[in-house]
Scaffold this active site. Structure first.
Site, PDB file in Angstrom:
ATOM      1  N   ASP A 209       0.843  -1.209   0.000  1.00 16.11           N
ATOM      2  CA  ASP A 209       0.000   0.000   0.000  1.00 16.11           C
ATOM      3  C   ASP A 209       0.874   1.253   0.000  1.00 16.11           C
ATOM      4  O   ASP A 209       2.077   1.183   0.214  1.00 16.11           O
ATOM      5  CB  ASP A 209      -0.925  -0.019   1.221  1.00 16.11           C
ATOM      6  CG  ASP A 209      -2.177   0.834   1.000  1.00 16.11           C
ATOM      7  OD1 ASP A 209      -2.301   1.467  -0.064  1.00 16.11           O
ATOM      8  OD2 ASP A 209      -3.028   0.857   1.909  1.00 16.11           O
TER       9      ASP A 209
ATOM     10  N   HIS B 103     -10.577  -1.528  -6.744  1.00 15.89           N
ATOM     11  CA  HIS B 103     -10.393  -0.452  -5.756  1.00 15.89           C
ATOM     12  C   HIS B 103      -9.530   0.706  -6.276  1.00 15.89           C
ATOM     13  O   HIS B 103      -9.904   1.879  -6.129  1.00 15.89           O
ATOM     14  CB  HIS B 103      -9.791  -1.040  -4.480  1.00 15.89           C
ATOM     15  CG  HIS B 103      -9.478  -0.034  -3.429  1.00 15.89           C
ATOM     16  ND1 HIS B 103     -10.442   0.768  -2.854  1.00 15.89           N
ATOM     17  CD2 HIS B 103      -8.295   0.327  -2.846  1.00 15.89           C
ATOM     18  CE1 HIS B 103      -9.868   1.563  -1.963  1.00 15.89           C
ATOM     19  NE2 HIS B 103      -8.565   1.323  -1.937  1.00 15.89           N
TER      20      HIS B 103
HETATM   21 FE1  N7H Z   1      -7.230   2.249  -0.641  1.00 11.22          FE
HETATM   22  N1  N7H Z   1      -6.260  -2.436  -0.162  1.00 11.22           N
HETATM   23  O1  N7H Z   1      -5.447  -3.069   0.416  1.00 11.22           O
HETATM   24  O2  N7H Z   1      -7.041  -2.991  -0.901  1.00 11.22           O
HETATM   25  N2  N7H Z   1      -5.780   1.040  -1.395  1.00 11.22           N
HETATM   26  N3  N7H Z   1      -7.626   0.899   0.802  1.00 11.22           N
HETATM   27  N4  N7H Z   1      -8.564   3.565   0.207  1.00 11.22           N
HETATM   28  N5  N7H Z   1      -6.747   3.679  -1.997  1.00 11.22           N
HETATM   29  C1  N7H Z   1      -4.915   1.358  -2.413  1.00 11.22           C
HETATM   30  O3  N7H Z   1      -1.939   2.476  -4.958  1.00 11.22           O
HETATM   31  C2  N7H Z   1      -7.152  -0.399   0.891  1.00 11.22           C
HETATM   32  C3  N7H Z   1      -9.299   3.339   1.333  1.00 11.22           C
HETATM   33  C4  N7H Z   1      -7.348   4.928  -2.142  1.00 11.22           C
HETATM   34  O4  N7H Z   1      -3.887   6.265  -7.218  1.00 11.22           O
HETATM   35  C5  N7H Z   1      -4.058   0.240  -2.671  1.00 11.22           C
HETATM   36  O5  N7H Z   1      -0.968   2.995  -3.065  1.00 11.22           O
HETATM   37  C6  N7H Z   1      -7.705  -1.014   2.081  1.00 11.22           C
HETATM   38  C7  N7H Z   1     -10.218   4.436   1.548  1.00 11.22           C
HETATM   39  C8  N7H Z   1      -6.685   5.678  -3.184  1.00 11.22           C
HETATM   40  O6  N7H Z   1      -4.128   4.310  -8.148  1.00 11.22           O
HETATM   41  C9  N7H Z   1      -4.418  -0.753  -1.808  1.00 11.22           C
HETATM   42  C10 N7H Z   1      -8.506  -0.072   2.688  1.00 11.22           C
HETATM   43  C11 N7H Z   1     -10.016   5.317   0.496  1.00 11.22           C
HETATM   44  C12 N7H Z   1      -5.692   4.854  -3.662  1.00 11.22           C
HETATM   45  C13 N7H Z   1      -5.525  -0.267  -1.010  1.00 11.22           C
HETATM   46  C14 N7H Z   1      -8.456   1.114   1.874  1.00 11.22           C
HETATM   47  C15 N7H Z   1      -8.960   4.759  -0.313  1.00 11.22           C
HETATM   48  C16 N7H Z   1      -5.748   3.618  -2.911  1.00 11.22           C
HETATM   49  C17 N7H Z   1      -2.969   0.144  -3.746  1.00 11.22           C
HETATM   50  C18 N7H Z   1      -9.308  -0.157   3.934  1.00 11.22           C
HETATM   51  C19 N7H Z   1     -10.700   6.623   0.190  1.00 11.22           C
HETATM   52  C20 N7H Z   1      -4.702   5.179  -4.777  1.00 11.22           C
HETATM   53  C21 N7H Z   1      -1.693   0.799  -3.324  1.00 11.22           C
HETATM   54  C22 N7H Z   1      -9.070  -1.000   4.910  1.00 11.22           C
HETATM   55  C23 N7H Z   1     -11.987   6.826   0.362  1.00 11.22           C
HETATM   56  C24 N7H Z   1      -5.236   4.700  -6.106  1.00 11.22           C
HETATM   57  C25 N7H Z   1      -1.519   2.193  -3.838  1.00 11.22           C
HETATM   58  C26 N7H Z   1      -4.339   5.126  -7.256  1.00 11.22           C
HETATM   59  C27 N7H Z   1      -4.878   2.550  -3.106  1.00 11.22           C
HETATM   60  C28 N7H Z   1      -6.291  -1.003  -0.074  1.00 11.22           C
HETATM   61  C29 N7H Z   1      -9.156   2.251   2.169  1.00 11.22           C
HETATM   62  C30 N7H Z   1      -8.417   5.384  -1.425  1.00 11.22           C
HETATM   63  C31 N7H Z   1      -3.722  -2.102  -1.771  1.00 11.22           C
HETATM   64  C32 N7H Z   1      -7.500  -2.419   2.580  1.00 11.22           C
HETATM   65  C33 N7H Z   1     -11.209   4.559   2.695  1.00 11.22           C
HETATM   66  C34 N7H Z   1      -7.022   7.089  -3.624  1.00 11.22           C
END
Ligand code: N7H
Length: 490
Positions: free
Chosen positions: A203, A348
C-alpha cells in the site's frame, strides 16, 4: 483568504502532510479539551516547538537513507534509526471548544464525521428519533476535539514520546488540560509484510506529487497544484465549482490541511476464504493462482504492488516495488481502450483514482486527489483464525488522508465513486458495481461488481460480506505552525 499569498515555506507545514512522518509505530491520541480552555492553550504553546515540521521529516528520512546505504555497503541489514515525530490536528467541535468560530469553508468538516456517516453509507441503523446511528464503537460517538499523532521507530520510543505529550497537557493529573478519549496504536506489519496492509497488498504506492515540493515525480505519477492538499494555495477550490472558484477561508487557514481519519477493521480470514471459494478458473491456473488473480482484480494491483493494468495475468514482483514502473498506467491501453479486460472498472484503485476513465472525458481528477498516510493496527492472523476462516482479533487500517477540501476529496471518493455502482461513468451497458474493498451500503445488503472474470466480463460477482468495517472516525484540521502559534496557543 487574500489572493496574494507568500511562496510556500515548508517549515510552516506539519510534517505528516507533505512528507509523511516516518514510522514503524504510530499512536493516534484522540482527546477532549478540558474546561479550562486557557490552560490548554498555554500548554499547547509548550508543545509547538516539539511538533515535527516538513524539513525535520526530510532530515529524518535522509538519516534513514544514509544508515541504510552504510549498512548495505557493509553487507549488513539496515538498522532502525531511533526517531520520533509529533503532529496535532483539531476537529470542528475542538475549534468550537477553543472559541474559534471562523468558518473554515468545508461543509463535511463543519458537520463532523459522525453526522456524515450516513452520507458515507457506513453500516448502521435509525434510532427512535429517526436519526442515523452508525455501528461505531462508543469512543467515536462522543465529541473528539483533536488528535495528537505520535510516531517513531518502536513502541518504546513512541510510548516515551507520548509520555512527554501527556506531561505537557498534565493528562491524568489533577490539573489536566485535556483527557484521552482513546489512543489507537498502529504498527507496520512484520518482516516481508512491511508496507503491506492486512489483506496482504503493498500500500501507499500511488500518491499525487505536489507541485514545487515533489519535484521529481515518478513515471505516471500525477502532479497536483499545492492547493489540492494545502488550504489557501493554488487550486484550493469550492467543491464542484466550474469555472473554479477559490474557497473563502480565514487567513490563518493558509498551509493547513484537512485530515480524514477512519478506524477501519478488516475481516482478513473471511476475505481469504472468499478468494479461495471464488478463484478464477482459467486454463493453466492452479486454484491458488486463480484466487490470487481474483484478489488482484478486486484491488487493481497484485499483492506485490504490480498494477494489473500492466500485468493483467501474471504478477511481476520486481515491477511492484519499482517506482519507475508501478504507476506507469492509465487504464487506456490502445488495444484495450476503456474496457475491463485488464482491470475491472470497479477495482479499488480504479474506483479511487480512475485516471483516463475521467480524463479522456475531459474531466479533471486533480481536485479528487488525496495524500494517504495511516498505518495498520492489530495482530497478524492467528493459525486458528486462518483455519476457521473467522476473525477473532481486531485488525485493520487506521486510514488517514490529507486534502484541502474533504467534500472534494475523501467524502467524494467514498460516496460518489466507491459506493456508486454507476461509476466510472459512461461504461454502458456495463454497470461497474461497488468498489469491493471499501464500497458500502448502510443496510449491508450484498454488493456486486462486474468484470472480475477476465473470460466472462458480463458476469457479475456477488460479494456477501463487507470485509472493511468502519468503527469510527473524525475529520480534523492540521493547522500550519504559524496558525498554531497565533490562533490556537496562548
Ligand atoms: Fe485504498 N487495499 O489493500 O485494498 N488502497 N484501501 N482507500 N486507496 C490502495 O496504490 C485499501 C481506502 C485509495 O492512485 C491500494 O498505493 C484497504 C479508503 C486511493 O491508483 C491498496 C482499505 C479510500 C488509492 C488499497 C483502503 C482509499 C488507494 C494500492 C481499507 C478513500 C490510490 C496501493 C481498509 C476513500 C489509487 C496504492 C491510485 C490505493 C487497499 C481504504 C483510497 C492495496 C485495505 C477509505 C485514492
Amino acid at each position: 483568504m487574500s489572493t496574494t499569498v507568500p511562496p510556500l515555506d515548508i517549515a510552516n507545514v506539519q510534517g505528516d502532510i507533505l512528507a509523511g512522518l516516518p514510522k514503524k509505530v504510530q499512536h493516534y491520541l484522540l482527546f477532549q479539551i478540558d474546561d479550562d480552555v486557557q490552560a490548554f492553550r498555554q500548554r499547547l504553546k509548550l508543545l509547538i516547538p516539539l511538533i515535527t515540521t516538513t524539513p525535520q521529516v526530510q532530515d529524518d528520512r535522509a538519516k534513514i537513507a544514509a544508515a541504510k546505504k552504510a549498512a548495505t555497503e557493509q553487507g549488513k541489514p539496515a538498522p532502525l534509526v531511533k526517531l520520533s515525530g509529533i503532529n496535532i490536528s483539531f476537529s470542528h467541535s475542538g475549534l468550537v471548544k477553543l472559541g474559534i468560530t471562523d468558518d473554515l469553508g468545508d461543509a463535511a468538516f463543519a458537520k463532523g464525521q459522525f453526522a456524515d456517516s450516513a452520507t458515507l453509507a457506513d453500516p448502521g441503523s435509525t434510532d427512535a428519533n429517526g436519526n442515523f446511528v452508525p455501528n461505531w464503537i462508543p469512543a467515536f460517538k462522543n465529541p473528539i476535539h483533536g488528535v495528537v499523532l505520535v510516531s517513531g521507530d518502536s513502541e518504546l520510543t513512541v510510548t516515551a514520546t507520548q509520555a512527554i505529550v501527556n506531561g505537557i497537557f498534565n493528562i491524568g493529573a489533577h490539573n489536566a488540560t485535556m483527557h484521552e478519549v482513546l489512543t489507537i496504536k498502529g504498527q507496520v506489519r512484520p518482516k516481508d509484510e512491511k508496507g503491506h496492509e492486512h489483506f496482504g497488498f503493498l500500500d501507499g504506492i500511488s500518491q499525487p506529487a505536489v507541485k514545487d515540493f515533489d519535484t521529481k515525480p515518478n513515471p505516471g505519477q500525477e502532479t497536483v497544484r499545492q492547493g489540492v492538499i494545502l488550504c489557501g494555495r493554488e487550486n484550493d477550490i469550492v467543491a464542484g465549482s466550474n469555472p473554479p472558484v477559490p474557497v473563502v477561508r480565514p487567513a490563518w487557514a493558509l498551509d493547513g490541511s484537512f485530515l480524514a481519519l477512519r478506524y477501519l477493521f478488516q475481516l482478513v480470514p473471511e476475505f481469504n476464504t472468499f478468494l479461495k471459494d471464488n478463484a478464477i478458473k482459467a486454463s493453466g491456473l492452479t486454484p491458488e493462482q486463480g484466487s490470487e488473480l481474483l484478489g488482484a482484480r478486486l484491488v487493481g494491483r497484485w499483492k506485490s504492488g504490480a498494477p494489473i493494468d500492466l500485468f493483467p495475468l501474471q504478477d511481476n514482483p520486481t515491477a511492484g516495488v519499482d517506482a519507475q514502473q508501478n504507476n506507469k498506467f492509465r487504464y487506456d491501453f490502445p488495444d484495450d481502450p476503456h474496457t475491463q479486460d485488464r482491470c475491472p472498472f470497479a477495482a479499488h484503485t480504479r474506483k479511487t483514482n480512475p485516471r483516463a476513465d475521467l480524463e479522456d472525458l475531459g474531466i479533471s481528477t486533480e481536485n479528487r486527489r488525496i495524500i494517504r498516510r495511516g498505518v495498520q493496527f492489530g495482530p497478524e492472523v492467528t493459525p486458528d483464525e486462518a483455519k476457521s476462516g473467522k476473525t477473532k482479533l481486531g485488525r485493520g487500517l487506521i486510514f488517514a488522508a490529507y486534502q484541502s477540501n474533504i467534500v472534494n476529496g475523501f467524502q467524494f471518493i467514498q460516496q460518489s465513486w466507491a459506493n456508486n455502482t454507476g461509476f466510472p461513468i459512461q461504461k454502458n451497458p456495463i454497470v461497474p458495481g461497488f468498489d469491493p474493498i471499501i464500497g458500502q451500503q448502510s443496510n449491508l445488503a450484498p454488493r456486486t461488481l462486474s468484470g472480475t472474470d477476465p473470460n466472462n466480463q458480463g458476469a457479475n460477482l456477488s460479494l456477501p460480506t463487507e470485509w472493511v468495517v468502519p468503527k469510527g472516525g473524525e475529520y480534523f484540521f492540521a493547522p500550519s505552525i504559524p496558525a498554531l502559534k497565533s490562533k490556537f496557543a496562548l
